[in-house]
Design a protein around this motif. Sequence first.
Motif, mmCIF file in Angstrom:
data_model
loop_
_atom_site.group_PDB
_atom_site.id
_atom_site.type_symbol
_atom_site.label_atom_id
_atom_site.label_comp_id
_atom_site.label_asym_id
_atom_site.label_seq_id
_atom_site.Cartn_x
_atom_site.Cartn_y
_atom_site.Cartn_z
ATOM 1 N N THR A 10 39.564 45.956 28.775
ATOM 2 C CA THR A 10 41.008 45.561 28.803
ATOM 3 C C THR A 10 41.441 44.563 30.179
ATOM 4 N N LYS A 11 40.794 45.004 31.123
ATOM 5 C CA LYS A 11 40.908 44.102 32.400
ATOM 6 C C LYS A 11 40.662 42.928 32.172
ATOM 7 N N ILE A 12 39.248 42.583 31.533
ATOM 8 C CA ILE A 12 39.002 41.251 31.147
ATOM 9 C C ILE A 12 39.957 40.475 30.442
ATOM 10 N N LEU A 13 40.476 41.020 29.576
ATOM 11 C CA LEU A 13 41.390 40.596 28.590
ATOM 12 C C LEU A 13 42.782 40.156 29.436
ATOM 13 N N GLN A 14 43.301 40.899 30.290
ATOM 14 C CA GLN A 14 44.400 40.796 31.092
ATOM 15 C C GLN A 14 44.135 39.626 32.064
ATOM 16 N N GLU A 15 42.978 39.753 32.518
ATOM 17 C CA GLU A 15 42.670 38.537 33.655
ATOM 18 C C GLU A 15 42.574 37.144 32.864
ATOM 19 N N LEU A 16 41.896 37.029 31.726
ATOM 20 C CA LEU A 16 42.082 35.993 30.953
ATOM 21 C C LEU A 16 43.219 35.540 30.679
ATOM 22 N N THR A 18 46.296 36.178 32.227
ATOM 23 C CA THR A 18 47.082 35.941 33.185
ATOM 24 C C THR A 18 46.528 34.992 34.317
ATOM 25 N N ALA A 19 45.235 34.890 34.542
ATOM 26 C CA ALA A 19 44.702 33.842 35.310
ATOM 27 C C ALA A 19 43.807 32.857 34.940
ATOM 28 N N GLY A 20 43.573 33.007 33.592
ATOM 29 C CA GLY A 20 42.976 31.788 32.778
ATOM 30 C C GLY A 20 43.418 30.657 32.828
ATOM 31 N N PRO A 21 43.236 29.885 31.520
ATOM 32 C CA PRO A 21 42.606 30.255 30.498
ATOM 33 C C PRO A 21 40.813 30.559 30.363
ATOM 34 N N ARG A 22 40.547 29.741 31.332
ATOM 35 C CA ARG A 22 38.799 30.033 31.271
ATOM 36 C C ARG A 22 38.517 30.205 32.404
ATOM 37 N N MET A 23 37.531 31.316 32.438
ATOM 38 C CA MET A 23 37.012 32.013 33.817
ATOM 39 C C MET A 23 35.267 32.047 33.636
ATOM 40 N N GLY A 24 34.746 32.231 34.553
ATOM 41 C CA GLY A 24 33.167 32.323 34.704
ATOM 42 C C GLY A 24 33.010 33.854 34.733
ATOM 43 N N VAL A 25 31.571 34.089 34.565
ATOM 44 C CA VAL A 25 31.219 35.492 34.721
ATOM 45 C C VAL A 25 31.314 35.930 36.206
ATOM 46 N N THR A 26 31.034 35.098 37.078
ATOM 47 C CA THR A 26 31.223 35.433 38.409
ATOM 48 C C THR A 26 32.438 35.966 38.742
ATOM 49 N N GLU A 27 33.427 35.138 38.462
ATOM 50 C CA GLU A 27 34.968 35.170 39.037
ATOM 51 C C GLU A 27 35.433 36.498 38.315
ATOM 52 N N LEU A 28 34.890 36.580 37.137
ATOM 53 C CA LEU A 28 35.356 37.775 36.303
ATOM 54 C C LEU A 28 34.938 39.200 36.617
ATOM 55 N N ALA A 29 33.740 39.191 37.098
ATOM 56 C CA ALA A 29 33.059 40.254 37.837
ATOM 57 C C ALA A 29 33.815 40.633 38.931
ATOM 58 N N GLU A 30 34.140 39.838 39.906
ATOM 59 C CA GLU A 30 34.864 39.915 41.314
ATOM 60 C C GLU A 30 36.155 40.433 40.943
ATOM 61 N N ARG A 31 36.727 40.098 39.973
ATOM 62 C CA ARG A 31 38.241 40.383 39.583
ATOM 63 C C ARG A 31 38.201 41.782 39.096
ATOM 64 N N VAL A 32 37.286 42.065 38.141
ATOM 65 C CA VAL A 32 37.338 43.423 37.594
ATOM 66 C C VAL A 32 36.676 44.696 38.512
ATOM 67 N N GLY A 33 35.689 43.955 39.206
ATOM 68 C CA GLY A 33 35.187 44.812 40.262
ATOM 69 C C GLY A 33 33.847 45.502 39.751
ATOM 70 N N VAL A 34 32.857 44.665 39.086
ATOM 71 C CA VAL A 34 31.649 45.116 38.579
ATOM 72 C C VAL A 34 30.637 44.094 38.987
#
Length: 258
Positions: A10-16, A18-34
């Motif tokens: 759900t955090k991934i979906l929320q980030e896309l 609000t902060a998207g619309p397009r995001m890479g794996v590295t950025e998403l991993a940092e934002r979600v903390g995994v």
Amino acid sequence: MLVQSVRRATKILQELATAGPRMGVTELAERVGVAKPTMHALLRTLEADGLVVQDPETGKYLLGPALLRLGNAYLETQELRGRSLTWADALAQRTREAVWVAILTGDRVLVVHHAFRPEGAVQILDVGASIPWSTCALGKAIVAFAPSAESERLLKAELPVLTGASIADRKKLRTQLEQVRRVGCAFEDQESALGDAGIAAPVFDRSGRVVGSMGIVGPVERLLADPAREEHALAVREVARNLSRDLGAPRNPSQRTA
């Protein structure tokens, strides 16, 4: 008990969203903390269900079409939306302005129905629009009649500033909400978008609890100039009251509880 993998998804979906619309794996991993491998696995799962899609050119991820189906299904469960269709059309015809019906979700209002202004000009459907409650008449109309604990929580939270007219002063906003309770409707003067205004009134259910709001939106010079302002306010209050009665609300709903 919260399931960690679901929370991460759900955090991934929320980030896309609000902060998207397009995001890479590295950025998403940092934002979600995994870790990146974990993010890859989460994204593959979400992609398999159509909740995210990968841009073939950039390799970045964005929200998928399955969310639209879920969103439409959610709207169909809204009794307020279903009951408001006829009343929103009636208000649009009476005021010659666009009508929005909204509910409060967290600290924002969500537009669940939009009746177009009755004219031939091209208009954009705004169903699904999400707006900070403090910057729009729709939000003020709901919060003014919400339980005291809920309104206090929202007043103490961060108050977003979208334009120079947005109100970040809590004392001033409290005064506005008191005025809304006295007159039965709320006004917005270019607080969420320059040049735009709104007039909205609360909608109550069979228990007398506020469940949403209905209002008109349009250019400030058309909505708030006298004598149109008072004429529009009267129409909004009357139609919102009729919608409340259609939902089973008592003639004198409790409107606000401690």
